[in-house]
Design a protein around this motif. Structure first.
Motif, short mmCIF file in Angstrom:
data_model
loop_
_atom_site.label_atom_id
_atom_site.label_comp_id
_atom_site.label_asym_id
_atom_site.label_seq_id
_atom_site.Cartn_x
_atom_site.Cartn_y
_atom_site.Cartn_z
N LYS A 51 -0.11 8.04 5.52
CA LYS A 51 -0.41 8.05 4.09
C LYS A 51 -0.25 6.68 3.43
CE LYS A 51 0.82 12.90 3.23
NZ LYS A 51 1.76 13.82 2.53
N ARG A 52 0.73 5.90 3.89
CA ARG A 52 1.07 4.66 3.17
C ARG A 52 0.43 3.40 3.75
NH1 ARG A 52 7.24 4.88 0.82
NH2 ARG A 52 7.12 6.97 -0.12
N LEU A 53 0.19 3.39 5.05
CA LEU A 53 -0.44 2.21 5.62
C LEU A 53 -1.94 2.26 5.39
CD1 LEU A 53 1.40 1.61 9.01
CD2 LEU A 53 1.95 0.74 6.74
N ASP A 54 -2.53 1.11 5.20
CA ASP A 54 -3.96 1.02 4.96
C ASP A 54 -4.73 1.14 6.26
OD1 ASP A 54 -6.46 0.54 3.88
OD2 ASP A 54 -6.22 -1.64 3.86
N ARG A 55 -5.37 2.28 6.47
CA ARG A 55 -6.19 2.53 7.65
C ARG A 55 -5.47 2.19 8.95
NH1 ARG A 55 -10.98 -1.18 5.75
NH2 ARG A 55 -9.20 -2.16 4.70
N TYR A 133 -10.43 -0.72 10.44
CA TYR A 133 -8.99 -0.58 10.21
C TYR A 133 -8.43 -1.71 9.34
CZ TYR A 133 -9.63 2.62 14.10
OH TYR A 133 -10.06 3.64 14.92
N GLY A 134 -9.32 -2.54 8.82
CA GLY A 134 -8.86 -3.63 7.96
C GLY A 134 -8.31 -4.82 8.71
N TYR A 209 5.14 -9.53 1.13
CA TYR A 209 4.87 -8.10 1.24
C TYR A 209 6.01 -7.30 0.61
CZ TYR A 209 1.15 -9.12 4.59
OH TYR A 209 0.01 -9.59 5.18
#
Length: 243
Positions: A51-55, A133-134, A209
């Motif tokens: 849910k929290r990580l981008d792709r 996946y970015g 980050y």
């Protein structure tokens, strides 16, 4: 790495059992900790990762492991800390878990080692280079480093572009270059009709980050929510199955 330990004295049932039944407590602790790690904490953290990580890549989603408890140590949950090849998840997820400044990636270290980027700079990729996946694929980064003469050589294999016919057909040496155009410095790609486009642009100072995956807090909260129930069930099961 999350190390799980449960307190048997906090379970009401433990205060009511006989001395003979108490011999089952070590087994119950091992069983409860293992089940808590395997059935609660590991899938719970994996859900948050999704849910929290981008792709997140399939590799990232499969990188979470648990270790069963024994009588001498508790159960453990952690991200894989070694791969056969590539960077392990335990390393590349540190910024998501702890936040703070990002260290140089292998690609950037190669640029710095070959004098193509300053030690205090970081390379930010053009959005067109990113996959689903970015990320920039390893093949693309190797191709760029090869064209710049900064690729690593391993086991006798030379990855850098050369004057050979095969290498010239690929055209990487002519395709990529490091320079400053206008106010932007970075790695550029030569396009058709004498046009150029940025591939990686250099920035001063490390990207910062925020914590988006509080790994330890998530594990601790799950343990608090389900630990006593798992321990009570394991103790009851241990007593019923005692010989």
């Amino acid at each position: 790495m999350l190390d799980l330990k449960l307190d048997i004295d906090s379970v009401p049932l433990a205060r009511e059992i006989s001395d003979i039944q108490r011999k089952q407590i070590p087994f119950a602790l091992v069983l409860a900790q293992t089940r808590l790690a395997r059935d609660r904490i590991k899938p719970g953290i994996a859900e948050v990762v999704g849910k929290r990580l981008d792709r997140p890549t399939p590799t990232t989603m499969r990188s979470l492991f648990y270790q069963s408890a024994t009588k001498s140590r508790g159960a453990k949950v952690w991200f894989k800390d070694s791969w056969t090849t590539g960077i392990p998840a335990d390393t590349y997820l540190q910024q998501a878990v702890q936040g703070g400044a990002r260290p140089h990636k292998r690609f950037e270290k190669s640029l710095i080692a070959h004098g193509l980027m300053k030690a205090g700079q970081y390379a930010v990729p053009n959005a067109d280079l990113l996959n689903q996946y970015g990320n920039v694929s390893r093949g693309v980064m190797t191709r760029i480093l090869s064209g710049l003469g900064a690729a690593e050589s391993k086991r006798g294999h030379k990855a850098n572009a050369t004057d050979s016919k095969r290498s010239k057909r690929k055209g990487n040496a002519e395709r990529y270059f490091v320079g400053t155009i206008g106010d932007d410095t970075g790695v550029w790609e030569r396009k058709a009709r004498k046009q150029v486009a940025p591939v990686f642009l250099y920035t001063e100072g490390a990207p910062q980050y925020r914590v988006i995956l509080p790994f330890f807090k998530i594990g601790e909260n799950i343990a608090k929510a389900h630990g006593q129930a798992e321990l009570a069930n394991a103790l009851r099961e241990a007593i019923l199955t005692a010989k």
